[in-house]
Design a protein around this motif. Sequence first.
Motif, PDB file in Angstrom:
ATOM      1  N   SER A 147       0.809  -1.216   0.000  1.00 17.63           N
ATOM      2  CA  SER A 147       0.000   0.000   0.000  1.00 17.63           C
ATOM      3  C   SER A 147       0.843   1.267   0.000  1.00 17.63           C
ATOM      4  N   TYR A 148       2.156   1.116   0.078  1.00 22.46           N
ATOM      5  CA  TYR A 148       3.048   2.267   0.186  1.00 22.46           C
ATOM      6  C   TYR A 148       4.032   2.337  -0.987  1.00 22.46           C
TER       7      TYR A 148
ATOM      8  N   VAL B 272      -0.411   6.959  -6.159  1.00 20.58           N
ATOM      9  CA  VAL B 272      -1.702   7.521  -6.573  1.00 20.58           C
ATOM     10  C   VAL B 272      -2.499   7.983  -5.367  1.00 20.58           C
ATOM     11  N   ARG B 273      -2.441   7.232  -4.277  1.00 22.38           N
ATOM     12  CA  ARG B 273      -3.149   7.652  -3.062  1.00 22.38           C
ATOM     13  C   ARG B 273      -2.581   8.972  -2.528  1.00 22.38           C
ATOM     14  N   LEU B 274      -1.266   9.119  -2.543  1.00 21.19           N
ATOM     15  CA  LEU B 274      -0.646  10.359  -2.086  1.00 21.19           C
ATOM     16  C   LEU B 274      -0.992  11.524  -3.012  1.00 21.19           C
TER      17      LEU B 274
ATOM     18  N   GLY C 121      -3.765  16.860  -3.812  1.00 18.71           N
ATOM     19  CA  GLY C 121      -4.655  17.661  -4.643  1.00 18.71           C
ATOM     20  C   GLY C 121      -4.361  17.575  -6.121  1.00 18.71           C
ATOM     21  N   LEU C 122      -3.715  16.507  -6.554  1.00 19.21           N
ATOM     22  CA  LEU C 122      -3.382  16.336  -7.962  1.00 19.21           C
ATOM     23  C   LEU C 122      -4.423  15.441  -8.640  1.00 19.21           C
ATOM     24  N   ALA C 123      -4.931  15.889  -9.754  1.00 16.47           N
ATOM     25  CA  ALA C 123      -5.872  15.092 -10.546  1.00 16.47           C
ATOM     26  C   ALA C 123      -5.076  14.297 -11.574  1.00 16.47           C
TER      27      ALA C 123
ATOM     28  N   ALA D  45       6.104  16.758  -3.089  1.00 16.42           N
ATOM     29  CA  ALA D  45       5.683  16.326  -1.751  1.00 16.42           C
ATOM     30  C   ALA D  45       5.290  14.851  -1.743  1.00 16.42           C
ATOM     31  N   VAL D  46       4.734  14.383  -2.853  1.00 15.84           N
ATOM     32  CA  VAL D  46       4.385  12.965  -2.964  1.00 15.84           C
ATOM     33  C   VAL D  46       5.643  12.107  -2.859  1.00 15.84           C
ATOM     34  N   TYR D  47       6.658  12.442  -3.633  1.00 13.41           N
ATOM     35  CA  TYR D  47       7.876  11.636  -3.621  1.00 13.41           C
ATOM     36  C   TYR D  47       8.686  11.837  -2.346  1.00 13.41           C
ATOM     37  N   GLU D  48       8.580  13.023  -1.752  1.00 12.37           N
ATOM     38  CA  GLU D  48       9.208  13.248  -0.445  1.00 12.37           C
ATOM     39  C   GLU D  48       8.600  12.306   0.593  1.00 12.37           C
TER      40      GLU D  48
END
Length: 452
Positions: free
Chosen positions: A327-328, A335-337, A342-344, A370-373
Amino acid sequence: MERFGITATWKGIPPLDPDFYPMEQFCRAFLATADRDVGIAVEGGAQTAVCRTRIHSAPTAADRFYIDRLVKTLLWVRGGCRVITTDETVWAWLRDDYRPGGARAFDASFMAKTYDRPFRVERAAELPPAHCEPRPVSAGLKGCRIGFDAGGSDRKAAAIREGRVVYTEEVLWAPKDHGDLGYHYREVVAALKSAAKHLPRVDGVGVSSAGIQIGDRTGGASLFLKVPPDEFQAHGRDLYLRAVRDTFGPIPCRVVNDGDVAALSGAMALKEGGVLGIAMGTSEAGGFVDEHFCITGWLNELAFVPVDVSAQAPRDDWSGDVGCGASYFSQEGVVRLAKRAGLALSGDTLAERLRAMQAYMARGDERAAAVYETLGVWLGHALAGYAGLYSCRHVLLLGRVVSGGGGETALDACRRTLAADYPELTLALHLPDDETRRTGQAVAAASLPVIE
């Protein structure tokens, strides 16, 4: 942060997941006050893993939770269909959890099918001795070889002639959506024939596949999720071997878990053993090549290994468990992050949405960063736990999730997390170039068979 009365603090906080409670931090805080020795062994095939740990003299919910997470980790890293403990209380917990209808019924059923024998939980006065039978690999590319890598969203093939890669291909497919084994067989054969066109002959084939591979046969894999169990048992477990034999005749063929092949590709590049490979794609695959360039034969299914003990941890649709690696460290995790950021993301499949995510990153979008961080901080804490399971000096990261600039951002965050919260660890982290990340496993797979 607190869970079951166990409180821990750490510095590496994932920006998009502030509720994340690292499994490693929970275990360290729990063991700091535990005072009752407990022994647990996990047996499967020729492998026996032995763990000596502690719980509290007056056990609470935290003790049962700790044992649950520990045994689940041992099962999915080392593999087994028999759990043995010297402690009566622990035995009662595990017997209840792994019974039909229990909290770990999925794990018990999966292991029973994988090893073709009933899953058992036993109590004994003494634990059996630890045992492991590593298997050497060729790790060479002489002759004319084909490597095939079966992932959840794409399949890759490579043709190698006397050590030189003469052809690679990546083809999208959807194995999880097809219950007809004929689909899987035809796709594998198509890849083999496509690569063979670029060789004067084929001396051997190596297969890297998601899922559990035991003795060149598939014990279980999400790739065959919709295949009826009876059909998979009868015809799916040796599908890769049949495809190679039907296409090329009786030539050498090895089938190995894709995580092990990821580790092998790193060991070949570094010319060193002790490599933990982690492939992040449709799911998370783990693998390990020891210091003698041997594959251990462990399951290394990191997708099912707990990394987060937060009460808000996401639930895996397949196993029903929460807080596990799939899940991580996967397309699903990214995609969950992205949604939290707020990314479509456009696209019908996870693979398409991941490409949309990577496009945001390529444009320098701070939300994508921020997602990859967050992914990197997750990974730093997870690696601290993995380091206690593997004698590794190097960690190699592969897969579409860490392709492009996002991979570098995640790697930087991972290194900062390790330095801040686990300074005692000395792990060399490696992120190959994009081409190697995408097709490196197919090339490494070609080195598996020993060709006389």
